[in-house]
Design a protein around this motif. Structure first.
Motif: not given
Length: 181
Positions: A167-169, A173-174, A45-46, A37-39
């Motif tokens: 956030t999209m960046i 990256d993830a 991302a999975l 999870t991000l933020l």
């Protein structure tokens, strides 16, 4: 295995609160791997053997079952996320404006939203492909911007979600890290 970005719509705002640790656990229990999870705004991302439409269907079902809300997600492959970020003509950081990306699981809905945005005074927007568009909002006035008010209408709830370019960046990256293993 394919690497995906999953963007949840409307969590941790408006009364639907999901802890990222609980989200990660729920998605792992539904068979997804390398879940990150991000933020705290519903970015994941999975990895999965499934194609994007099946990932979307599985995750929406999982979220509805685990968290009891009418879940809507946009699922994009790692390459698609990278292409969207690359295609954005606006800056990630600017003192006077903020760059947002509206993502869609329903191309016709995004077409409608983009067309309606062209009729708003002062709205700068750019189509980034069939599933994404970028738009600018004044710093400190995003929620009051005409396009933000338009895109938050219930009509667009089930098929779109918006993230800022920063956030999209991070999501790009993830998902690239998962893809490159």
């Amino acid at each position: 295995m394919k690497s995906y970005a999953v963007f949840l719509r409307g969590i941790n705002v408006g009364g639907i609160n999901i802890k990222m640790a609980d989200l990660k656990s729920a998605l792992a229990s539904c068979g997804f791997t390398e879940v990150k999870t991000l933020l705290a705004s519903g970015n994941v991302a999975l990895a999965s053997e499934l194609g994007a439409p099946a990932v979307k269907q599985e995750i929406e079902g999982c979220l509805r079952k685990e968290f009891g809300y009418d879940a809507w997600v946009v699922v994009l492959g790692a390459d698609k996320v990278a292409g969207i970020v690359e295609a954005c003509p606006y800056p990630a950081d600017d003192k006077s404006t903020h760059t947002y990306i509206t993502l869609a699981s329903d191309t016709a809905m995004l077409d409608e939203l983009f067309e309606a945005g062209t009729r708003l005074d002062g709205t700068q927007q750019h189509r980034l492909g069939p599933e994404a568009m970028a738009w600018l909002a004044p710093a400190g006035g995003t929620l009051d911007s005409p396009f933000s008010k338009l895109s938050s209408k219930p009509r667009f709830k089930s098929g779109t979600t918006t993230r800022n370019l920063r956030t999209m960046i991070k999501v790009r990256d993830a998902t690239a890290a998962l893809q490159n293993g």
